[in-house]
Structures are given as C-alpha cells and as structure tokens.
Motif scaffolding. Structure first.
Motif, PDB file in Angstrom:
ATOM      1  N   UNK A 184       0.854  -1.197   0.000  1.00 50.98           N
ATOM      2  CA  UNK A 184       0.000   0.000   0.000  1.00 50.98           C
ATOM      3  C   UNK A 184       0.890   1.247   0.000  1.00 50.98           C
ATOM      4  N   UNK A 185       0.355   2.395  -0.458  1.00 47.51           N
ATOM      5  CA  UNK A 185       1.171   3.621  -0.437  1.00 47.51           C
ATOM      6  C   UNK A 185       1.391   4.123   0.986  1.00 47.51           C
ATOM      7  N   UNK A 186       2.460   4.861   1.191  1.00 47.11           N
ATOM      8  CA  UNK A 186       2.808   5.349   2.531  1.00 47.11           C
ATOM      9  C   UNK A 186       3.109   6.853   2.493  1.00 47.11           C
ATOM     10  N   UNK A 187       2.911   7.498   3.608  1.00 41.25           N
ATOM     11  CA  UNK A 187       3.186   8.933   3.757  1.00 41.25           C
ATOM     12  C   UNK A 187       3.901   9.180   5.076  1.00 41.25           C
ATOM     13  N   UNK A 188       4.570  10.336   5.154  1.00 42.98           N
ATOM     14  CA  UNK A 188       5.120  10.785   6.440  1.00 42.98           C
ATOM     15  C   UNK A 188       4.881  12.290   6.543  1.00 42.98           C
ATOM     16  N   UNK A 189       5.420  12.936   7.595  1.00 40.48           N
ATOM     17  CA  UNK A 189       5.202  14.364   7.754  1.00 40.48           C
ATOM     18  C   UNK A 189       5.794  15.159   6.581  1.00 40.48           C
ATOM     19  N   UNK A 190       5.266  16.263   6.176  1.00 38.63           N
ATOM     20  CA  UNK A 190       4.145  16.983   6.783  1.00 38.63           C
ATOM     21  C   UNK A 190       2.788  16.426   6.312  1.00 38.63           C
ATOM     22  N   UNK A 192       0.362  17.958   4.910  1.00 39.02           N
ATOM     23  CA  UNK A 192       0.018  18.470   3.572  1.00 39.02           C
ATOM     24  C   UNK A 192       1.305  18.912   2.890  1.00 39.02           C
ATOM     25  N   UNK A 193       1.482  18.483   1.661  1.00 38.34           N
ATOM     26  CA  UNK A 193       2.686  18.843   0.905  1.00 38.34           C
ATOM     27  C   UNK A 193       2.266  19.245  -0.496  1.00 38.34           C
ATOM     28  N   UNK A 194       2.586  20.494  -0.849  1.00 39.93           N
ATOM     29  CA  UNK A 194       2.245  21.037  -2.178  1.00 39.93           C
ATOM     30  C   UNK A 194       0.788  20.759  -2.551  1.00 39.93           C
ATOM     31  N   UNK A 195      -0.060  21.004  -1.574  1.00 40.49           N
ATOM     32  CA  UNK A 195      -1.500  20.893  -1.802  1.00 40.49           C
ATOM     33  C   UNK A 195      -2.046  19.483  -1.668  1.00 40.49           C
ATOM     34  N   UNK A 196      -1.182  18.500  -1.472  1.00 43.41           N
ATOM     35  CA  UNK A 196      -1.665  17.117  -1.347  1.00 43.41           C
ATOM     36  C   UNK A 196      -1.676  16.698   0.112  1.00 43.41           C
ATOM     37  N   UNK A 197      -2.883  16.305   0.582  1.00 42.38           N
ATOM     38  CA  UNK A 197      -3.026  15.928   1.999  1.00 42.38           C
ATOM     39  C   UNK A 197      -2.905  14.422   2.153  1.00 42.38           C
ATOM     40  N   UNK A 198      -2.397  14.017   3.294  1.00 40.50           N
ATOM     41  CA  UNK A 198      -2.335  12.599   3.655  1.00 40.50           C
ATOM     42  C   UNK A 198      -3.771  12.107   3.865  1.00 40.50           C
ATOM     43  N   UNK A 201      -7.779   8.840   7.064  1.00 39.54           N
ATOM     44  CA  UNK A 201      -7.846   7.621   7.874  1.00 39.54           C
ATOM     45  C   UNK A 201      -6.507   7.336   8.563  1.00 39.54           C
ATOM     46  N   UNK A 202      -5.395   7.726   7.912  1.00 36.26           N
ATOM     47  CA  UNK A 202      -4.073   7.445   8.490  1.00 36.26           C
ATOM     48  C   UNK A 202      -3.769   8.352   9.677  1.00 36.26           C
ATOM     49  N   UNK A 203      -4.543   9.423   9.809  1.00 32.80           N
ATOM     50  CA  UNK A 203      -4.341  10.332  10.936  1.00 32.80           C
ATOM     51  C   UNK A 203      -5.345  10.048  12.048  1.00 32.80           C
ATOM     52  N   UNK A 204      -6.218   9.068  11.814  1.00 37.03           N
ATOM     53  CA  UNK A 204      -7.352   8.856  12.721  1.00 37.03           C
ATOM     54  C   UNK A 204      -6.967   8.152  14.022  1.00 37.03           C
ATOM     55  N   UNK A 205      -5.856   7.405  13.991  1.00 43.78           N
ATOM     56  CA  UNK A 205      -5.489   6.626  15.176  1.00 43.78           C
ATOM     57  C   UNK A 205      -6.321   5.352  15.304  1.00 43.78           C
TER      58      UNK A 205
END
Ligand code: SAM
Length: 258
Positions: A184-190, A192-198, A201-205
């Motif tokens: 699956x794709x993965x993200x890290x901080x920040x 929001x980057x260049x208008x694209x938000x994580x 659900x991944x921030x939901x805990x």
C-alpha cells in the motif's frame, strides 16, 4: 576464540571484484558485514588463468561476435574457493536463467553459503553451467554487460531477509510481493505537501480502519499496476470482502490507481 560463523556467507566469482567496493561498504549491508552477520569473499578467475597475459576469454566455436569466458579459469576459481571454505549453493547469473523474485530471495536466505558466478563479454562457456551451476538466475528480461550488478541485486534482496540485517525485523513482513500483492502507499510528515493531503484515515489513530484501508489500497494498486499478480494469486475471502465493502476514505483518485 574464533568469531561466530556469519548467517550469510557469500562468494563472488567475478572478473571485476572492485565493482562491489562501495556496494559492500554502504548502508545496512555494510553494517551487517562489519557486524559479522554477512561475509562476502571475492575471487577473480583471472588469478587462475595461465600464461603471462592471464587470458580469460576466447572466440566462440562456430563463429560469431564477441568473446566467451573460457571454462578453465572459472572452474579453477570455484574449486579453489570451495577447497578453502566449503561447498556453496552456486548461482550462475545469466539472462537465460530462472527469473529472480521475492520467493527465490526467501529460499536463498535460508541457505548459509551462496556463490554468485558472474559472466562477462558474450557469456560463459556452457560447460560451467553444466558442471557447476545449481541454479541459473536472471534478474530480468534485458541484457547487462556482466553478472556483477545482477549479483548485487540478489545479494541485497537476500541479505535483507537474514535476521539481524534490517533494523526492524518486521519490515519484510508486509511489503510488496510478501503475499502476492504490491505494498500500500505510505506517507510521512508533513500532513500536507504542495496541496496534497495525507489520507485522513491514516491520521485517525483507528488501527482497524487503517489496516482495512491499507488492505484495499494494496489490492487496488496490484490490480492497476500488476494484474498478473492477481491472476497468479486470486483474491482471498478477506480481500473479496474488502472489495465488496466498497471504498473507505476516498478523498481523490486513489494513489494506487495512478
Ligand atoms: N550473450 C548473452 C545472451 O544473449 O544471453 C549475454 C551475455 S551478457 C552481455 C554478459 C553476462 O552478463 C552474462 O554472462 C551474465 O552473467 C550477465 N547478465 C546479463 N544480463 C543478465 C540478466 N538479465 N540477469 C543476470 N545476469 C545477466
């Protein structure tokens, strides 16, 4: 007191041992070698070639372009290595070999001693394959100038499956090909980057929601990019349920479908 045996003992038979210098020093593999978990020896067939010029190649019988590696120096190198350090599982690198994949990496990680026999020029005299190769392996449907980069690919893929090479033992469990799916794709901080938000659900805990979302994304990515994997590993009951459960959080076109 002698140091404990390495968990992975690698023998390279190559005309260009220096090609591995930085590869074997860097990153996790370098650390594993420093820590004695992995050991790599390099042997040059040229050191076993007769004559002042130590010629290792010759023109092909039957004619044709290029030069072929003579069997004598390669055979002598293999035999000298094994006389000194013992029999290894011998892998001959060739574009006409079995295609290397994660399953073969897993099989090889279970063996203690691996030997990689690297060809050059137009390849090796066929008798080396007949007399010595336990397996003939290709890294893909393209032709390299030599087996060294192919051997490096195999070493890196195999070594990272050996306990103690990766920092986190669980890193190899969930990743691409481990269950016939792409990761699956993965993200890290920040966030929001260049208008694209994580994905939210991944921030939901909510670990259950995250696991479900990742399962679905893994499946979507595999369907979009590698349908051949789905053909070889049909959907499990769990995956069928995931798909039928429909999209979870879709804020824009799924990254897996791009
Ligand atoms: N004449 C050979 C043929 O057409 O199959 C190609 C020889 S290639 C130029 C020289 C050496 O590079 C081979 O002997 C092999 O060791 C290595 N090599 C090239 N492509 C490879 C691949 N896709 N996988 C593994 N080894 C490869």
């Amino acid at each position: 007191m002698s140091s404990p045996a390495p968990l992975l003992d690698v023998e390279l038979v190559t005309l260009f041992p220096e090609m591995f210098d930085s590869f074997l020093r860097a990153s996790l593999l370098g650390k594993a070698i420093d820590g004695g978990v992995v050991r790599v020896n390099r042997t040059n067939p040229r050191d076993f070639a007769p004559g002042r010029h130590r010629q290792v190649d010759d023109s092909p019988y039957g004619g044709g372009p290029g030069m072929i590696l003579r069997p004598g120096p390669v055979a002598a190198a293999i035999e000298a290595v094994e006389a000194e350090r013992g029999r290894a599982h011998r892998l001959l690198l060739s574009p006409s070999g079995r295609l290397f994949d994660q399953a073969l990496a897993g099989e090889l990680a279970g063996r203690c001693r691996l030997m990689f026999i690297c060809g050059r020029y137009e390849g090796l005299d066929e008798r080396i394959a007949e007399l010595f190769a336990d397996e003939v392996v290709s890294i893909g449907d393209y032709v390299l100038a030599g087996g060294e980069m192919a051997a490096a690919v195999l070493i890196e893929a195999v070594a990272r499956l050996v306990p103690g090479v990766l920092g986190c033992e669980t890193s190899t469990v969930d990743e691409s090909f481990s269950a016939g799916r792409l990761e699956y794709p993965q993200w890290t901080r920040p966030p929001t980057f260049r208008g694209l938000a994580v994905p939210e659900v991944l921030l939901s805990g909510n670990h259950a929601q995250v696991a479900k979302w990742r399962g679905l994304e893994s499946l979507r990515r595999t369907q979009a990019r590698r349908p051949d994997l789905i053909e070889r590993h049909p959907l499990t009951e769990h995956e069928t349920m995931l798909v039928q459960g429909g999209p979870t959080q879709r804020r824009r076109r799924s990254p897996s479908e791009r």
